[in-house]
Scaffold this active site. Structure first.
Site, PDB file in Angstrom:
ATOM      1  N   GLU A   1       0.772  -1.183  -0.046  1.00  0.00           N
ATOM      2  CA  GLU A   1      -0.115  -0.014   0.231  1.00  0.00           C
ATOM      3  C   GLU A   1       0.765   1.288  -0.080  1.00  0.00           C
ATOM      4  O   GLU A   1       1.785   1.144   0.535  1.00  0.00           O
ATOM      5  CB  GLU A   1      -0.916  -0.049   1.259  1.00  0.00           C
TER       6      GLU A   1
ATOM      7  N   CYS B   1       3.348   8.717   1.207  1.00  0.00           N
ATOM      8  CA  CYS B   1       3.918   7.591   2.222  1.00  0.00           C
ATOM      9  C   CYS B   1       4.205   6.258   1.722  1.00  0.00           C
ATOM     10  O   CYS B   1       3.291   5.690   1.034  1.00  0.00           O
ATOM     11  CB  CYS B   1       2.787   7.463   3.398  1.00  0.00           C
TER      12      CYS B   1
ATOM     13  N   CYS C   1       6.238  -7.003   7.643  1.00  0.00           N
ATOM     14  CA  CYS C   1       7.523  -6.428   8.290  1.00  0.00           C
ATOM     15  C   CYS C   1       7.946  -7.567   9.259  1.00  0.00           C
ATOM     16  O   CYS C   1       7.247  -8.397   9.606  1.00  0.00           O
ATOM     17  CB  CYS C   1       7.183  -5.393   9.172  1.00  0.00           C
TER      18      CYS C   1
ATOM     19  N   CYS D   1       6.074  -4.553  16.034  1.00  0.00           N
ATOM     20  CA  CYS D   1       5.534  -3.669  17.025  1.00  0.00           C
ATOM     21  C   CYS D   1       4.212  -3.980  17.333  1.00  0.00           C
ATOM     22  O   CYS D   1       3.319  -4.214  16.525  1.00  0.00           O
ATOM     23  CB  CYS D   1       5.796  -2.324  16.521  1.00  0.00           C
TER      24      CYS D   1
ATOM     25  N   CYS E   1       1.060  -1.866  15.957  1.00  0.00           N
ATOM     26  CA  CYS E   1       1.315  -1.605  14.485  1.00  0.00           C
ATOM     27  C   CYS E   1       0.494  -2.793  13.716  1.00  0.00           C
ATOM     28  O   CYS E   1       0.763  -3.851  13.902  1.00  0.00           O
ATOM     29  CB  CYS E   1       2.693  -1.472  14.047  1.00  0.00           C
TER      30      CYS E   1
ATOM     31  N   PHE F   1      10.034   6.153  18.476  1.00  0.00           N
ATOM     32  CA  PHE F   1      10.503   6.127  19.680  1.00  0.00           C
ATOM     33  C   PHE F   1       9.403   5.365  20.875  1.00  0.00           C
ATOM     34  O   PHE F   1       9.756   4.327  21.242  1.00  0.00           O
ATOM     35  CB  PHE F   1      10.976   7.334  20.175  1.00  0.00           C
ATOM     36  N   HIS F   2       8.479   6.101  20.860  1.00  0.00           N
ATOM     37  CA  HIS F   2       7.130   5.661  21.395  1.00  0.00           C
ATOM     38  C   HIS F   2       7.390   5.421  23.000  1.00  0.00           C
ATOM     39  O   HIS F   2       6.019   4.734  23.409  1.00  0.00           O
ATOM     40  CB  HIS F   2       6.770   4.299  20.615  1.00  0.00           C
TER      41      HIS F   2
ATOM     42  N   CYS G   1      -1.407   6.107   9.792  1.00  0.00           N
ATOM     43  CA  CYS G   1      -0.192   5.474  10.293  1.00  0.00           C
ATOM     44  C   CYS G   1      -0.631   4.278  10.986  1.00  0.00           C
ATOM     45  O   CYS G   1      -1.308   4.090  11.938  1.00  0.00           O
ATOM     46  CB  CYS G   1       0.639   6.429  11.364  1.00  0.00           C
TER      47      CYS G   1
HETATM   48  N1  SAH Z   1       9.004   0.701  10.109  1.00  0.00           N
HETATM   49  C1  SAH Z   1       9.065   2.167  10.256  1.00  0.00           C
HETATM   50  C2  SAH Z   1       8.389   3.046   9.235  1.00  0.00           C
HETATM   51  C3  SAH Z   1       6.592   2.627   9.215  1.00  0.00           C
HETATM   52  S1  SAH Z   1       5.769   2.942  10.454  1.00  0.00           S
HETATM   53  C4  SAH Z   1       8.967   2.445  11.781  1.00  0.00           C
HETATM   54  O1  SAH Z   1       8.491   1.716  12.574  1.00  0.00           O
HETATM   55  O2  SAH Z   1       9.580   3.609  12.111  1.00  0.00           O
HETATM   56  C5  SAH Z   1       5.547   4.692  10.620  1.00  0.00           C
HETATM   57  C6  SAH Z   1       4.911   5.027  11.901  1.00  0.00           C
HETATM   58  O3  SAH Z   1       3.559   4.879  12.351  1.00  0.00           O
HETATM   59  C7  SAH Z   1       6.037   4.745  12.739  1.00  0.00           C
HETATM   60  O4  SAH Z   1       6.403   5.695  13.711  1.00  0.00           O
HETATM   61  C8  SAH Z   1       5.049   3.756  13.866  1.00  0.00           C
HETATM   62  O5  SAH Z   1       5.673   3.445  15.045  1.00  0.00           O
HETATM   63  C9  SAH Z   1       3.687   4.353  13.668  1.00  0.00           C
HETATM   64  N2  SAH Z   1       2.605   3.542  13.850  1.00  0.00           N
HETATM   65  C10 SAH Z   1       2.583   2.046  13.702  1.00  0.00           C
HETATM   66  N3  SAH Z   1       1.364   1.762  14.026  1.00  0.00           N
HETATM   67  C11 SAH Z   1       0.715   2.883  14.473  1.00  0.00           C
HETATM   68  C12 SAH Z   1      -0.614   2.654  14.693  1.00  0.00           C
HETATM   69  N4  SAH Z   1      -1.550   1.993  14.842  1.00  0.00           N
HETATM   70  N5  SAH Z   1      -1.194   4.146  15.163  1.00  0.00           N
HETATM   71  C13 SAH Z   1      -0.488   5.084  15.059  1.00  0.00           C
HETATM   72  N6  SAH Z   1       0.939   5.183  14.917  1.00  0.00           N
HETATM   73  C14 SAH Z   1       1.253   3.951  14.334  1.00  0.00           C
HETATM   74 FE1  SF4 Z   2       7.381  -2.712  11.371  1.00  0.00          FE
HETATM   75 FE2  SF4 Z   2       5.146  -1.373  11.997  1.00  0.00          FE
HETATM   76 FE3  SF4 Z   2       7.244  -1.793  13.552  1.00  0.00          FE
HETATM   77 FE4  SF4 Z   2       7.432  -0.119  11.666  1.00  0.00          FE
HETATM   78  S1  SF4 Z   2       6.040   0.210  13.544  1.00  0.00           S
HETATM   79  S2  SF4 Z   2       8.990  -1.803  12.287  1.00  0.00           S
HETATM   80  S3  SF4 Z   2       6.362  -1.264   9.983  1.00  0.00           S
HETATM   81  S4  SF4 Z   2       6.053  -3.537  12.951  1.00  0.00           S
END
Ligand code: SAH
Ligand code: SF4
Length: 406
Positions: free
Chosen positions: A130, A143, A150, A154, A157, A264-265, A383
């Protein structure tokens, strides 16, 4: 001037399988099978030059041919060699036999109420990825995905619930931008005045996948995208987001030089281990060490710290204060992302008041702390909501919950 993709003539299945073969006579097929043609999209200038020479272009002409083809493909958006009118007819035919200009196929295109567009694209092997286009007042951000699925997991995600299928090629990464420009009608018309307001003015590697686990292809793709005679997006308009692949961060600065965002989160290793499990491999301290060097190495601006707001998990005032302490000394902005829900997600979005209180603490400490407005939620384009629904091999809800430590 834009010509639409032409479908190369399909050779009979099995190619020359039925042709009589004698020991000392080698028959060279007049047309190569489409699968054997080299896709020009995604090759760097050097790779394209090598490929042209290997196919028989005289070496002394190769550099000029690269320049000509490059402009047709990336400046004018041409997909058909016959339209390359500054090349001799024979040479155009030669190119058409050995090369193709192929971009991913659009399977579906959804447009959100807010104008966000989400494309589901099919790539070689029948896989799907996508790409999301987000229009804003005076700019537009694309984007882009770097992998199908992946390898990382996480727990907040959606993409992380889908196992990795494969890395995208450089051509498939560049192709996402070309497809978006096709759809937006954004290739220039010859003779028309140069349009300074570009629909796709920024590119973020924030779609599916971890870009630093597909480093070489992402780097090559960005070189193509940044080239001033083609797609021409400056390195300051490209942001690569990583979950924290520490050993590749310095290389990103040196070999790509784009802006960096980091997922970072969390402000303690215990919570980050749970949210972004790569933290067990490279913890907060190691990550911050790599980030301190980044701006100097890439001559770039601030690093974006992405911080997803999860109700009761990482959104306290203490978290905000710890975050400020941790990043002290790093030129930074903090991007607060309200959690975007997806079916079966094990978290809830923090309340709006909580997000604002968190943002306020950060702002008062002198950092920009924009709250990212969720875009395209109605089409699951926000995101972390990306996932190709048709891909098999997804994890079960129980596995997702277990990984979130629930
Ligand atoms: N894999 C890379 C890039 C893709 S994710 C990474 O993790 O950085 C793009 C951003 O969206 C990242 O900061 C990710 O942590 C955030 N993200 C993932 N799932 C999300 C969700 N359900 N709600 C909001 N942000 C999310
Ligand atoms: Fe992979 Fe989603 Fe974690 Fe980014 S946020 S590294 S896309 S699992």
């Amino acid at each position: 001037m834009t010509s639409h993709p032409t479908i190369p003539p399909v050779a009979a299945p099995g190619g020359l399988a039925g042709a009589p073969i004698t020991q000392d006579v080698v028959t060279i097929p007049r047309r190569m099978e489409p699968a054997l043609r080299i896709n020009i999209v995604g090759l760097t200038r050097d790779q394209l030059r090598d490929a042209l020479i290997a196919a028989g272009t005289p070496e002394r002409q190769a550099r000029m041919r690269v320049g000509q083809i490059w402009q047709w493909v990336y400046h004018w958006g041409v997909r058909d060699f016959t339209a390359m009118t500054n090349l001799a007819k024979d040479y155009r035919a030669f190119l058409a036999e050995r090369f193709e200009i192929a971009v991913p196929e659009v399977v579906t295109r959804q447009v959100s109420e807010d104008g966000t567009r989400k494309y589901l694209l099919r790539i070689a092997g029948g896989h799907e990825v996508e790409t999301v286009y987000i229009p804003e007042d005076n700019r537009g951000t694309l984007c882009v995905s770097s992998q199908v699925g992946c390898t990382l997991t996480c727990s907040f995600c959606h993409t992380g619930t889908q196992k990795l299928v494969r890395n995208l090629t450089a051509g498939e990464i560049v192709g996402q931008l070309m497809v978006a420009r096709d759809d937006l009608g954004e290739w220039p018309e010859p003779g028309a005045p140069k349009d300074e307001t570009r629909l796709v003015s920024n590119l973020v590697l924030m779609g599916m996948g971890e870009p630093l686990y597909n480093f070489d292809n992402v780097r090559d793709a960005m070189r193509v995208v940044m080239d001033g005679e083609g797609l021409s997006l400056s390195r300051r308009r490209i942001t690569l987001s990583t979950s924290g692949v520490v050993p590749e961060i310095a290389r990103t600065a040196e070999e790509i030089g784009c802006l960096l965002a980091v997922s970072f989160h969390a402000t303690t290793d215990a919570v980050r281990d749970r949210l972004v499990p790569i933290n067990k491999r490279w913890n907060i301290d190691e990550l911050l060490g790599a980030l301190r060097d980044y701006p100097r190495l890439s001559n770039s601006e601030r690093i974006t710290f992405e911080y997803v707001m999860l109700d009761g998990v990482n959104d306290s005032d203490d978290d905000a204060r710890r975050l400020i302490r941790l990043i002290r000394g790093i030129p930074a902005k903090i991007n607060l992302i309200p959690f975007n829900e997806w079916p079966g997600a094990p978290y809830r979005r923090s309340s709006w008041d909580r997000i604002e209180a968190f943002a306020d603490i950060i702002y008062k400490a002198g950092y920009a702390s924009p709250i990212r407005t969720p875009r395209g939620e109605d089409i699951m384009a926000a995101c972390g909501q990306l996932k190709s629904a048709t891909e098999r091999g997804r994890k079960s809800a129980a596995q997702v919950a277990a990984e979130a430590g629930l």
